[in-house]
Design a protein around this motif. Structure first.
Motif, short mmCIF file in Angstrom:
data_model
loop_
_atom_site.label_atom_id
_atom_site.label_comp_id
_atom_site.label_asym_id
_atom_site.label_seq_id
_atom_site.Cartn_x
_atom_site.Cartn_y
_atom_site.Cartn_z
N UNK A 1 0.98 -1.29 -0.12
CA UNK A 1 0.03 -0.10 -0.18
C UNK A 1 0.91 1.23 -0.04
N UNK A 2 1.93 1.43 0.80
CA UNK A 2 2.76 2.43 0.82
C UNK A 2 3.52 2.74 -0.44
N UNK A 3 3.79 1.73 -1.05
CA UNK A 3 4.61 1.96 -2.24
C UNK A 3 3.63 2.31 -3.45
N UNK A 4 2.35 1.74 -3.33
CA UNK A 4 1.53 2.12 -4.57
C UNK A 4 0.42 3.38 -4.19
N UNK A 5 0.34 3.58 -3.09
CA UNK A 5 -0.83 4.70 -2.84
C UNK A 5 -0.01 5.80 -2.35
N UNK A 6 1.09 5.74 -1.73
CA UNK A 6 1.72 7.11 -1.20
C UNK A 6 2.76 7.44 -2.08
N UNK A 7 3.80 6.45 -2.28
CA UNK A 7 5.06 6.77 -2.53
C UNK A 7 5.12 7.42 -4.12
N UNK A 8 4.07 7.02 -4.93
CA UNK A 8 4.19 7.82 -6.40
C UNK A 8 3.82 9.31 -6.12
N UNK A 9 3.01 9.53 -5.39
CA UNK A 9 2.65 11.13 -5.25
C UNK A 9 3.80 11.83 -4.47
N UNK A 10 4.48 10.98 -3.49
CA UNK A 10 5.68 11.82 -2.79
C UNK A 10 6.71 11.87 -3.93
N UNK A 11 7.06 11.03 -4.89
CA UNK A 11 7.91 11.10 -5.89
C UNK A 11 7.84 12.24 -6.73
N UNK A 12 6.53 12.35 -7.36
CA UNK A 12 5.90 13.56 -7.88
C UNK A 12 6.45 14.71 -7.31
N UNK A 13 6.28 14.77 -6.10
CA UNK A 13 6.41 16.22 -5.39
C UNK A 13 7.98 16.34 -5.26
N UNK B 1 4.31 23.24 -10.97
CA UNK B 1 3.50 23.72 -9.91
C UNK B 1 2.40 22.74 -9.80
N UNK B 2 1.67 22.61 -10.83
CA UNK B 2 0.43 22.01 -10.90
C UNK B 2 0.52 20.29 -10.53
N UNK B 3 1.66 19.82 -11.05
CA UNK B 3 1.97 18.27 -10.74
C UNK B 3 2.26 18.27 -9.16
N UNK B 4 2.74 19.13 -8.47
CA UNK B 4 2.92 19.29 -7.05
C UNK B 4 1.53 19.40 -6.33
N UNK B 5 0.74 20.52 -6.84
CA UNK B 5 -0.43 20.41 -6.28
C UNK B 5 -1.39 19.33 -6.28
N UNK B 6 -1.43 18.52 -7.59
CA UNK B 6 -2.26 17.49 -7.68
C UNK B 6 -1.62 16.43 -6.94
N UNK B 7 -0.34 16.19 -6.98
CA UNK B 7 0.23 14.92 -5.74
C UNK B 7 -0.39 15.35 -4.48
N UNK B 8 -0.29 16.41 -3.76
CA UNK B 8 -0.37 16.72 -2.57
C UNK B 8 -1.90 16.52 -2.35
N UNK B 9 -2.93 16.76 -3.31
CA UNK B 9 -4.24 16.46 -3.36
C UNK B 9 -4.53 14.99 -3.03
N UNK B 10 -3.73 14.43 -4.14
CA UNK B 10 -3.94 12.97 -4.15
C UNK B 10 -3.35 12.24 -2.82
N UNK B 11 -2.58 12.64 -2.29
CA UNK B 11 -2.10 11.98 -0.85
C UNK B 11 -3.13 12.18 0.00
N UNK B 12 -4.11 13.19 -0.10
CA UNK B 12 -5.09 13.13 1.04
C UNK B 12 -5.81 11.88 1.33
N UNK B 13 -6.24 11.38 0.29
CA UNK B 13 -7.11 10.18 0.52
C UNK B 13 -6.45 9.00 1.17
N UNK B 14 -5.17 8.42 0.82
CA UNK B 14 -4.55 7.45 1.55
C UNK B 14 -4.09 7.89 2.80
N UNK B 15 -3.74 9.20 3.27
CA UNK B 15 -3.43 9.77 4.50
C UNK B 15 -4.91 9.59 5.30
N UNK B 16 -5.94 9.91 4.78
CA UNK B 16 -6.85 9.57 5.81
C UNK B 16 -7.39 8.08 5.96
#
Ligand SMILES: N[C@@H](CCC(=O)N[C@@H](CS)C(=O)NCC(=O)O)C(=O)O
Length: 202
Positions: A97-109, A123-138
């Motif tokens: 889960x960490x490698x598939x749901x979290x890591x790709x977004x952190x790598x984009x950032x 900048x927009x890739x960073x914003x999108x990745x930060x947004x995408x991280x919210x669901x797995x963080x929840x």
């Protein structure tokens, strides 16, 4: 003889953390990711040209999460490496889960904030990745409510694997304030002396 290949400035950090947590005696070869890992002699160890790789008792392993599960299974005992099939499956579940749901977004950032040449950063890739991280963080936050650690009361290899991936967030200013239980759990995991020791390696 146990040998770990890869600088602590790479995904080898998570295997260095596992080795330190387990108190294994090992030799560290801090190969960098800008050439060392593509040299012919290293490609014999990991034909993918990536770090980390582990050599242990003449056997070779690559893929950081597989390395960590091997180390925990061989050198750890319960509860760090849990006993039941169900708990072991949960270790695999959270690690993948960490490698598939979290890591790709952190790598984009990371790429777009630190590593890409300035003119290629988005900048927009960073914003999108930060947004995408919210669901797995929840998801993580919800799971940890009422638990000390991912599998219950004890720190296990599942926590180490997930926290090691999430530790990248501090490099790019990921804000976990909306998920305070996950944030407190991450801070607790990263305050372990074994993490501090592995992070100070080359
Ligand atoms: N899924 C692999 C990824 C390994 C990986 O891509 N490592 C990077 C460093 S973080 C690397 O070796 N990059 C250098 C290269 O590919 O030449 C793992 O978790 O072990």
């Amino acid at each position: 003889m146990t040998k770990l290949y890869g600088t602590s400035q790479s995904r080898a950090a998570r295997s260095l953390w596992a080795l330190e947590e387990l108190g294994v005696s090992y030799e560290h070869f801090p190969l960098n990711t800008s050439g060392d890992s593509r040299k012919p002699e290293y490609l014999k160890i990991n034909p993918n040209g990536h770090v980390p790789a582990l050599e242990d008792d003449g056997k070779i392993f690559w893929e950081s999460m597989a390395i960590n599960m091997y180390l925990a299974g061989k050198y750890g005992k319960a509860p760090f490496w849990p006993e039941s099939h169900a708990d072991r499956a949960h270790v695999a579940q959270w690690s993948i889960w960490a490698m598939t749901e979290i890591e790709p977004h952190l790598l984009t950032m990371l790429m777009n904030k630190l590593f890409l040449p300035k003119e290629q950063r988005s900048e927009s890739a960073v914003t999108q990745a930060a947004q995408a991280l919210k669901a797995p963080a929840a998801v993580l936050d919800g799971h940890l409510k009422g638990r000390q650690y991912l599998l219950g009361n004890d720190f296990t290899i599942a926590d180490l694997n997930v926290a090691s991936v999430m530790s990248l967030g501090s490099l790019v200013g990921v804000d976990l304030s909306a998920t305070p239980v996950a944030k407190a759990w991450l801070d607790k995991c990263l305050s372990r002396p074994s993490f501090q020791k592995s992070s100070s390696k080359k």
